[in-house]
Design a protein around this motif. Structure first.
Motif, PDB file in Angstrom:
ATOM      1  N   LEU A 104     -20.330  13.762  66.933  1.00  0.00           N
ATOM      2  CA  LEU A 104     -21.246  14.949  67.358  1.00  0.00           C
ATOM      3  C   LEU A 104     -21.368  15.353  68.735  1.00  0.00           C
ATOM      4  O   LEU A 104     -21.642  16.437  69.069  1.00  0.00           O
ATOM      5  CB  LEU A 104     -22.537  14.517  66.915  1.00  0.00           C
ATOM      6  N   TYR A 105     -20.625  14.488  69.552  1.00  0.00           N
ATOM      7  CA  TYR A 105     -20.814  14.934  71.179  1.00  0.00           C
ATOM      8  C   TYR A 105     -19.261  15.187  71.555  1.00  0.00           C
ATOM      9  O   TYR A 105     -18.954  15.804  72.725  1.00  0.00           O
ATOM     10  CB  TYR A 105     -21.149  13.610  71.964  1.00  0.00           C
ATOM     11  N   ASN A 106     -18.303  14.705  70.685  1.00  0.00           N
ATOM     12  CA  ASN A 106     -16.820  15.005  71.451  1.00  0.00           C
ATOM     13  C   ASN A 106     -16.162  15.994  70.707  1.00  0.00           C
ATOM     14  O   ASN A 106     -15.017  16.379  70.922  1.00  0.00           O
ATOM     15  CB  ASN A 106     -16.038  13.707  71.116  1.00  0.00           C
ATOM     16  N   GLY A 107     -16.718  16.726  69.960  1.00  0.00           N
ATOM     17  CA  GLY A 107     -16.201  18.187  69.396  1.00  0.00           C
ATOM     18  C   GLY A 107     -15.358  17.787  68.136  1.00  0.00           C
ATOM     19  O   GLY A 107     -14.808  18.794  67.609  1.00  0.00           O
ATOM     20  N   ARG A 108     -15.370  16.516  67.470  1.00  0.00           N
ATOM     21  CA  ARG A 108     -14.692  16.461  66.433  1.00  0.00           C
ATOM     22  C   ARG A 108     -15.633  16.443  65.176  1.00  0.00           C
ATOM     23  O   ARG A 108     -15.184  15.740  63.937  1.00  0.00           O
ATOM     24  CB  ARG A 108     -14.027  14.945  66.492  1.00  0.00           C
ATOM     25  N   ILE A 109     -16.590  16.893  65.236  1.00  0.00           N
ATOM     26  CA  ILE A 109     -17.529  17.036  63.777  1.00  0.00           C
ATOM     27  C   ILE A 109     -17.000  17.371  62.536  1.00  0.00           C
ATOM     28  O   ILE A 109     -17.108  17.155  61.638  1.00  0.00           O
ATOM     29  CB  ILE A 109     -18.675  17.857  64.363  1.00  0.00           C
ATOM     30  N   LYS A 110     -15.808  18.400  62.797  1.00  0.00           N
ATOM     31  CA  LYS A 110     -14.902  18.870  61.769  1.00  0.00           C
ATOM     32  C   LYS A 110     -14.150  17.758  61.097  1.00  0.00           C
ATOM     33  O   LYS A 110     -13.854  17.873  59.514  1.00  0.00           O
ATOM     34  CB  LYS A 110     -14.083  20.071  62.091  1.00  0.00           C
ATOM     35  N   ASP A 111     -13.921  16.831  61.526  1.00  0.00           N
ATOM     36  CA  ASP A 111     -13.326  15.710  60.977  1.00  0.00           C
ATOM     37  C   ASP A 111     -14.156  14.680  59.953  1.00  0.00           C
ATOM     38  O   ASP A 111     -13.414  13.987  59.305  1.00  0.00           O
ATOM     39  CB  ASP A 111     -12.583  14.661  62.208  1.00  0.00           C
ATOM     40  N   ILE A 112     -15.191  15.005  60.080  1.00  0.00           N
ATOM     41  CA  ILE A 112     -16.331  14.209  58.988  1.00  0.00           C
ATOM     42  C   ILE A 112     -16.241  14.549  57.942  1.00  0.00           C
ATOM     43  O   ILE A 112     -16.440  15.727  57.325  1.00  0.00           O
ATOM     44  CB  ILE A 112     -17.611  14.237  59.860  1.00  0.00           C
ATOM     45  N   LYS A 113     -16.162  13.810  57.001  1.00  0.00           N
ATOM     46  CA  LYS A 113     -16.091  13.938  55.499  1.00  0.00           C
ATOM     47  C   LYS A 113     -17.620  14.479  55.065  1.00  0.00           C
ATOM     48  O   LYS A 113     -18.726  13.893  55.474  1.00  0.00           O
ATOM     49  CB  LYS A 113     -15.810  12.654  54.573  1.00  0.00           C
ATOM     50  N   ASP A 114     -17.809  15.387  54.349  1.00  0.00           N
ATOM     51  CA  ASP A 114     -18.934  15.939  53.938  1.00  0.00           C
ATOM     52  C   ASP A 114     -19.668  16.808  55.047  1.00  0.00           C
ATOM     53  O   ASP A 114     -20.912  16.877  55.083  1.00  0.00           O
ATOM     54  CB  ASP A 114     -20.067  14.826  53.485  1.00  0.00           C
ATOM     55  N   VAL A 115     -18.812  17.271  55.954  1.00  0.00           N
ATOM     56  CA  VAL A 115     -19.407  18.190  56.952  1.00  0.00           C
ATOM     57  C   VAL A 115     -18.356  19.682  56.439  1.00  0.00           C
ATOM     58  O   VAL A 115     -17.431  19.663  56.449  1.00  0.00           O
ATOM     59  CB  VAL A 115     -19.105  17.818  58.364  1.00  0.00           C
ATOM     60  N   THR A 116     -19.157  20.576  56.184  1.00  0.00           N
ATOM     61  CA  THR A 116     -18.737  22.056  56.061  1.00  0.00           C
ATOM     62  C   THR A 116     -19.259  23.060  57.013  1.00  0.00           C
ATOM     63  O   THR A 116     -20.443  23.120  57.503  1.00  0.00           O
ATOM     64  CB  THR A 116     -19.269  22.397  54.645  1.00  0.00           C
ATOM     65  N   ILE A 117     -18.144  23.735  57.553  1.00  0.00           N
ATOM     66  CA  ILE A 117     -18.436  24.723  58.478  1.00  0.00           C
ATOM     67  C   ILE A 117     -17.917  26.014  57.893  1.00  0.00           C
ATOM     68  O   ILE A 117     -17.008  26.321  57.220  1.00  0.00           O
ATOM     69  CB  ILE A 117     -17.396  24.250  59.876  1.00  0.00           C
ATOM     70  N   LEU A 118     -19.085  26.837  58.094  1.00  0.00           N
ATOM     71  CA  LEU A 118     -18.763  28.191  57.520  1.00  0.00           C
ATOM     72  C   LEU A 118     -19.132  29.454  58.533  1.00  0.00           C
ATOM     73  O   LEU A 118     -19.666  29.000  59.537  1.00  0.00           O
ATOM     74  CB  LEU A 118     -19.818  28.543  56.486  1.00  0.00           C
ATOM     75  N   THR A 119     -19.045  30.692  58.296  1.00  0.00           N
ATOM     76  CA  THR A 119     -19.569  31.756  59.178  1.00  0.00           C
ATOM     77  C   THR A 119     -20.190  32.691  58.495  1.00  0.00           C
ATOM     78  O   THR A 119     -19.814  32.870  57.270  1.00  0.00           O
ATOM     79  CB  THR A 119     -17.945  32.386  60.028  1.00  0.00           C
ATOM     80  N   GLY A 120     -20.782  33.405  58.946  1.00  0.00           N
ATOM     81  CA  GLY A 120     -21.513  34.362  58.175  1.00  0.00           C
ATOM     82  C   GLY A 120     -22.634  35.151  59.374  1.00  0.00           C
ATOM     83  O   GLY A 120     -22.695  35.000  60.458  1.00  0.00           O
TER      84      GLY A 120
END
Length: 289
Positions: A232-248
């Motif tokens: 959550l602090y080093n910018g690697r949140i996208k590497d976590i299983k069950d984390v989804t990133i969307l745009t809108g």
């Protein structure tokens, strides 16, 4: 007095105001703009800045498209300056205001109901989250002292909240392309990249791209949350299983549970919500690239 003297040396004449209660900064800003002020400078943290940003807006949007907003970061949380290049030191932030390099940024509009069940419209410059973020805000804002500084305060209350919190079932709709019920620890609707005293919850967010970046921290176990907390602090949140990133551009969220909101570090109420992006809504001073 020391800050006022530094500001007079760099900026010349200005009128200063001290806030005494929540809502003062919004009222002072709006009144000053209506009376013709061309530049409003906020001295404080993200919570104070949020109030000032709301003073630039009414129900329809910006009340003065020509006015400028400057920021001297001195508060508990100053997460915006990690996305927008605003110096952390007072002298350098005042120098940047004197140079008047302007960035036109997006603003988010949040519609929800307050603790009394009344409809509220408010604006945000950085991030709205719901779930664990609202719980952390609630704990932080009830503390009379943040003597250990923003990072320690936020990470300590995050750890405590994780231990006490139960994941929520939330239905989230994004534009006309996403409609799903999820089990989530937290969902962040991000204009900026950081919140919570330095958590990089939306590493790809841009403050002027006309889009929200939505991060869903899903059905992780308690052990997985603690294991991945550094991400959550080093910018690697996208590497976590069950984390989804969307745009809108538009986000709706509902829940049968009581799910608290976090709006730029403040806790204004709970779900349901409607959030819309307002592209290029505010002219803000930042450091030259």
């Amino acid at each position: 007095p020391r800050l006022q003297a530094m500001a007079r040396d760099r900026l010349g004449y200005f009128t200063s105001y001290l806030t005494t209660k929540p809502g003062d900064a919004t009222r002072i800003t709006m009144t000053s703009l209506i009376e013709g002020a061309e530049l409003i400078i906020c001295v404080g943290g993200d919570g104070t800045l949020n109030e000032v940003v709301n003073g630039f807006m009414d129900e329809a949007g910006p009340i003065r498209t020509d006015a400028l907003l400057g920021f001297v970061p001195t508060g508990t949380g100053c997460d915006l300056i990690k996305t927008l290049p605003i110096p952390a030191k007072i002298e350098q932030s005042l120098d940047a205001i004197r140079e008047r390099d302007v960035r036109v940024i997006d603003i988010g509009r949040l519609q929800h109901r307050n603790d009394h069940g009344l409809p509220v419209t408010r604006y945000f410059h950085n991030i709205v989250s719901f779930g664990l973020g609202g719980e952390v805000d609630d704990r932080i804002n009830k503390k009379k002292s943040k003597a250990f500084g923003p990072f320690i305060s936020f990470i300590w209350e995050t750890i405590v909240s994780v231990l006490l919190y139960d994941k929520k079932s939330i239905r989230i709709q994004i534009d006309n392309s996403y409609d799903k019920k999820v089990i989530a620890w937290n969902i962040a609707v991000a204009n900026g990249q950081y919140h919570g005293g330095g958590m990089r919850v939306a590493p790809d967010a841009l403050i002027d791209d006309g889009l929200f970046h939505i991060t869903v921290i899903g059905n992780l176990s308690l052990a997985e949350v603690f294991w991945h907390l550094p991400k959550l602090y080093n910018g690697r949140i996208k590497d976590i299983k069950d984390v989804t990133i969307l745009t809108g551009k538009t986000v709706n969220a509902f829940s049968d549970d009581r799910v608290l909101l976090d709006c730029d570090g403040e806790q204004p109420g709970s779900l349901p919500i409607v959030i819309n992006i307002m592209p290029a809504a505010l002219r803000m001073i930042a450091k030259k690239s």
